[in-house]
Scaffold this motif. Structure first.
Motif, PDB file in Angstrom:
ATOM      1  N   UNK A 223      41.740  10.484 -38.267  1.00 33.89           N
ATOM      2  CA  UNK A 223      42.271  11.522 -37.381  1.00 33.89           C
ATOM      3  C   UNK A 223      41.263  11.848 -36.274  1.00 33.89           C
ATOM      4  N   UNK A 226      41.335   9.059 -33.858  1.00 30.87           N
ATOM      5  CA  UNK A 226      42.546   9.111 -33.033  1.00 30.87           C
ATOM      6  C   UNK A 226      42.396  10.147 -31.923  1.00 30.87           C
ATOM      7  N   UNK A 227      41.882  11.314 -32.286  1.00 28.38           N
ATOM      8  CA  UNK A 227      41.765  12.379 -31.294  1.00 28.38           C
ATOM      9  C   UNK A 227      40.762  11.984 -30.205  1.00 28.38           C
ATOM     10  N   UNK A 230      42.229   9.308 -27.946  1.00 27.86           N
ATOM     11  CA  UNK A 230      43.287   9.751 -27.040  1.00 27.86           C
ATOM     12  C   UNK A 230      42.857  10.958 -26.227  1.00 27.86           C
ATOM     13  N   UNK A 231      41.577  11.080 -25.979  1.00 27.72           N
ATOM     14  CA  UNK A 231      41.106  12.266 -25.275  1.00 27.72           C
ATOM     15  C   UNK A 231      40.857  11.975 -23.795  1.00 27.72           C
ATOM     16  N   UNK A 510      33.814  18.538 -28.105  1.00 28.64           N
ATOM     17  CA  UNK A 510      34.795  18.854 -27.071  1.00 28.64           C
ATOM     18  C   UNK A 510      36.197  18.425 -27.478  1.00 28.64           C
ATOM     19  N   UNK A 511      36.282  17.615 -28.495  1.00 24.43           N
ATOM     20  CA  UNK A 511      37.573  16.993 -28.803  1.00 24.43           C
ATOM     21  C   UNK A 511      38.108  17.390 -30.177  1.00 24.43           C
ATOM     22  N   UNK A 515      37.740  22.799 -38.147  1.00 28.23           N
ATOM     23  CA  UNK A 515      38.566  22.411 -39.300  1.00 28.23           C
ATOM     24  C   UNK A 515      38.456  20.917 -39.570  1.00 28.23           C
TER      25      UNK A 515
ATOM     26  N   UNK B 247      49.404   9.226 -25.555  1.00 27.80           N
ATOM     27  CA  UNK B 247      48.620   9.062 -26.774  1.00 27.80           C
ATOM     28  C   UNK B 247      48.178  10.408 -27.336  1.00 27.80           C
ATOM     29  N   UNK B 248      47.826  11.302 -26.440  1.00 25.93           N
ATOM     30  CA  UNK B 248      47.330  12.609 -26.886  1.00 25.93           C
ATOM     31  C   UNK B 248      48.408  13.383 -27.641  1.00 25.93           C
ATOM     32  N   UNK B 251      49.197  11.472 -31.031  1.00 22.68           N
ATOM     33  CA  UNK B 251      48.166  11.589 -32.064  1.00 22.68           C
ATOM     34  C   UNK B 251      48.169  12.988 -32.679  1.00 22.68           C
ATOM     35  N   UNK B 252      48.723  13.931 -31.975  1.00 23.06           N
ATOM     36  CA  UNK B 252      48.858  15.286 -32.524  1.00 23.06           C
ATOM     37  C   UNK B 252      50.192  15.477 -33.253  1.00 23.06           C
ATOM     38  N   UNK B 464      44.177  19.461 -24.382  1.00 24.47           N
ATOM     39  CA  UNK B 464      42.835  20.061 -24.318  1.00 24.47           C
ATOM     40  C   UNK B 464      42.385  20.287 -22.882  1.00 24.47           C
TER      41      UNK B 464
END
Lengths: 626, 626
Positions: A223, A226-227, A230-231, A510-511, A515, B247-248, B251-252, B464
């Motif tokens: 995860x 992935x984040x 895709x940032x 930043x991404x 959690x 993608x963002x 992925x969420x 974001x």
């Protein structure tokens, strides 16, 4: 032993040539995690007050974190900690690449080097077996030569962390390097290593890092990956690397130029991200297990330095060897960077010290008599390149510059302290707080001196990039000093300290959210972890290191201060024209910041109550007596 | 007359064929600014309650803003406003490109079309002279044919805004197009234009837009341009356009797939930004005076549709013609986009309606008897392309689909309303609020129905990307519905409404602050403007349009509601697995939102006090009686 750790460290007595394995102090792990957090605890506990940084009483501690070497994206880092010869307080630096992961796979979470050897040595660890080897034949060699020789001997899998001539010559801002181009750069830890006549650490091994719940960890790491993948950060970083921010900082009027006499560089197009991409970039470079190739693999394609290749320049390096010295020659900037990497120097302190020396020369505080005949004029591209080598070798005027801006100013006098651009001895990074006031506060509260990455508030202010790792990183108006917003600095310092301790890269913050980090920590270690504990632990480590700095450097409110130029000389042009960080504003921000921290307003020290709350009772006597 | 405005509009009685010039209502300018704000004021004041959107009682209003056509970056936009045939409330749409600037340069801030012509006409404005011309020979032509014919006649400088066959055929979500590929897309305003038998508006002129303080304006515009030019948004948008977010969002776990039955698309790599770049991108395209080339100039390079070229697909379009219908064929997606542009259809509503029809077919609510024999299966790429044309021409099953999801569900029954994915008749954009709860609130409060760009809260949640235009756009945890955070939606709606009114692009709001916009407004208009007035005016316009929607659509708290699927069907997989927007959460967010808005909790209407505070006293009788 807790999962995710290898469970043991090496203790190396360099004087006796003895190597002992010892178990990690298990009761410290959850309290201080690893990296610079855990290393600082060893430093605090195992040293007497007042030791000389370059004496054999100063230990040099390499430490990984529980995530280092796992599949968690960007968790490639190791920290090095010792008392700093540049700042006299806690010296901390960390580096990516693959040395940290390989240190763990060689069987150890960290290494504590004690005392000093009488002759050059290096430590070789292969598959959990460590030995000290003679380094006489590589003493004096550059980083690339050293790595090549040692890898030839130890095998292709081996990864090396070493010092170059700068560390050997005790340059106060010498770096420790790995993967040839990656630096544990700041605070002069390379000089501490040199003072021990320790040339290198070589690691190789296949030990497995065991995790508590492999499946849950893989899911959390996926995860996170992935984040990141895709940032917007990744898009921008892969296109331009950290140089992405050059234009952003310049357009906001806070791009240090001409040794901070200006905040806008007119020739920015010669040195910005596009210029780096067009002129020297070959390809992006990634750290171990990171999906973001923000590193810059480069080569010089024309001119005097044609044919050289390496990594960099990163944003900070481009500024300090470029606009800070009025130099727009990107090839020379890149070459200066390569030499820093190969001789083992911190680029920020090196470039800043050169710019400072140039202003001393401009003002007649230095003249040709004191520079061995060199005309230290701003804008001399080739001179900058030459000076890097002179500094590393302490040759001619390089011997003076090797001391850094603070000691130079003390030596030179004549008001040079006014524009010696450091906080607590650490040369400042390339974001002018006159154009974003809260960055000024962060420079004076950063635990290792004037630093940007301790609590990277420059992200929310100069780059419009928020941090998801904390509850709220919003800054309303960078031109306005708002004491209430110093809470953001506190939160960022605590949270990014945790990334350091865990072995992760701060840009991750930043991404991904706390959690998401907590999920990684839980599944890796098996601890019943929470966001609250994550935040509390970051705060504990921050207070531990602050307490060390108080104990060793007498740090107090009066020393949490900016160079006079930032408080007294208004920026002459650009969006922040006319602005300074007013003393009143800085003091108001400090009041608010100390308040959020639970530190006393008079000294800026962690109070007895705060230390008790953080279960740091054993530190109380050092600050407040018994 | 205030500077920055041309000072006059055209009023065109299509029944009589009469054109009148009239002065702008000067007392309205500072109160409603321009664009959809000012146009909505005309609409509110000049129409009786309860008119039929496709009757000749519905005026069609084109309106620019004071910044349109100036050197302010991205200020390229014009708005079109009328009562919407799709939603029955205020229909608003805006478009970039160069039509807005050219309308002003032809001498007019806007045009109000009244009544309907008996035969096809178009309006030609050249150098402040307007005439209605016969359009019989171009009626039935596509957008590209229409533009080419009209530009051949009016000259190379001319810019055209027109409808295609879809508007002529009164498709309820027909668009008005300019620069061939740019759409004032949403709310079916092309059908209103078609109902008036108005084929096009052609503008050409060299009138100057006079500003109060040219020099100060240039400086403010240059700063805005610099900030945009050096933004992370630009880096990411130029690389990938709006598809950057695919993608963002995926992925969420909130990427609408299979008509919102899923939130993660497994074949995302076939349709994401990289795929668009590799397979169809030719070059970025920019709007008038914008430094960010986020538009996608494309061509289809292979397969059945090889040889076609145009612009797009943008993010929304890629989703609705792709994953929403289980289609991963990017060439077909691109072709469907081209046909929407050329026939004049809103891509979001078109693709959503097709996906809805496919689910009706999947569930047996539609069968081959009712589809003229077509098997409306998910995943049929070429069928999707064919359906676009059928919808525009109201051919076969296209006649049913031309009504949009809300009317179709009313007609089809059998529980299809449950998955007719619209709010107030407007088909939803491609961000699933089950994966970011506050987006659900924003869908029900958006003034034009289920819309993302009214208050683009999807930026802070899914991408974001914070908005600098408001004081704080931070959302702590998108998975959690936090009523307190609905203040962000209020602030964004008000602020982005102002960008619309001024003629600017809403993406600007991620990069520049309200202070910077205010500088532009002050120097352009000469008003003694402030951030407070900026915010208050945005709030005023928002309340004006809400009041219109209450008056015309009987909008109230009960109609501020999501489709049942979002509240009752948990997402089956991905990061948001198991999540819905719970009714309780939505109602709590509405309570908080209405509270921040000063609306009454029972009806969700602007209170008498709020309307008085906003100097909207004249609206009170429509809502609250005398």
């Amino acid at each position: 032993m807790n999962k995710a750790y290898m469970g043991k460290i090496l203790r190396v007595d360099l004087e006796k040539g003895e190597i002992t394995e010892e178990a990690l102090r298990e009761e410290w792990l959850r309290k201080y995690i690893g990296g610079s957090g855990l290393a600082a605890k060893y430093l605090f506990d195992e040293t007497l007050t007042g030791i000389e940084p370059l004496s054999d009483e100063n230990p040099l501690i390499f430490m990984t974190g529980p995530l280092t070497g796992t599949a968690s994206a960007s968790a490639s880092r190791y920290a090095v900690v010792a008392k700093s010869p540049l700042t006299g307080i806690c010296g901390q630096a960390s580096s990516g690449g693959s040395f940290g992961p390989m240190l763990k796979r060689s069987g150890f979470d960290g290494i504590i080097f004690e005392k000093a050897s009488t002759h050059p040595v290096y430590l070789k660890i292969v598959d959990e077996k460590a030995e000290l080897c003679d380094a006489s034949s590589i003493w004096g060699k550059t980083i690339s030569e050293t790595e090549e020789l040692l890898i030839r001997e130890a095998g292709e899998r081996a990864v090396v962390s070493s010092i170059g001539p700068a560390g050997e010559n005790l340059v106060r801002y010498a770096a420790i390097m790995n993967n040839k181009h990656r630096a544990a750069g700041r605070c002069g830890l390379g000089a501490v290593m040199g003072s021990k006549r320790l040339k290198a650490v070589v690691c190789s091994g296949k030990a497995q890092i065991k995790l508590e719940d492999e499946q849950a960890f893989r899911k959390a790491a996926q995860r996170q990956n992935d984040l990141l993948d895709e940032s917007m950060l990744k898009v921008a970083f892969e296109a331009f690397g950290t140089n992405m921010v050059s234009d952003m900082v310049n357009v906001r009027g806070g791009y240090p130029t001409h040794n901070w006499q200006e905040g806008v560089y007119e020739l920015i197009d010669e040195v910005n991200a596009q210029a780096v991409t067009e002129k020297v970039l070959v390809d992006g470079v990634r750290c171990f297990a990171c999906p973001v190739a923000c590193g810059r693999g480069t080569e010089i394609r024309d001119g005097k330095y044609q044919g050289h290749s390496g990594e960099g320049p990163e944003y900070e390096t481009t500024n300090v060897f470029g606009p800070l010295s009025e130099n727009s020659d990107l090839n020379a900037i890149t070459m200066a960077n390569y030499l820093c990497n190969d001789y083992g120097l911190d680029t920020i302190s090196t470039g800043s010290t050169i710019a400072f020396a140039m202003e001393c020369y401009e003002k007649g505080i230095l003249d040709r008599n004191s520079t061995s005949g060199i005309e230290l004029n701003f804008g001399e591209a080739d001179l900058i390149v030459d000076l890097v080598k002179k500094i590393a070798l302490r040759e001619g005027v390089g011997d003076l510059l090797a001391e850094g801006t603070r000691l130079m100013a003390q030596k030179l006098g004549h008001g040079s302290e006014h524009f010696a651009m450091n906080v607590k001895g650490l040369e400042l990074p390339a974001y002018d707080p006159r154009a974003a006031k809260i960055c000024g506060l962060a420079y004076v509260t950063a635990n290792r001196g004037g630093d940007h990455i301790t609590g990277y508030i420059e992200g929310p202010t100069f780059v419009d990039a928020p941090f998801l790792l904390i509850d709220n990183s919003f800054i309303a108006d960078p031109f306005v000093a708002n004491p209430e917003e110093t809470k953001v600095v506190v939160d960022l310092e605590n949270a990014l300290t945790m990334l350091d301790a865990l072995g992760g890269c701060k840009f991750m913050g930043m991404v991904i959210t706390a959690d998401e980090i907590v999920e990684l920590v839980k599944s890796a270690t098996g601890w019943d972890y929470s966001v609250e504990e994550f935040r509390k632990t970051g705060e504990r480590i921050y207070n531990l290191i602050r307490s060390y700095c108080v104990r060793e450097g007498g740090i107090n409110r009066n020393l949490d201060i900016l160079p006079k130029r930032l408080m007294e000389d208004p920026l002459p042009s650009g969006p922040a024209e006319g602005m300074v960080v007013e003393m009143d504003s800085l003091e108001s921000m400090k009041d608010a910041y100390y308040g959020f921290r639970g530190w006393d307003l008079e000294n800026g020290w962690p109070t007895r109550e705060k230390l008790e709350e953080l279960e740091l009772d054993e530190l109380i006597p050092s600050l407040w007596g018994n």
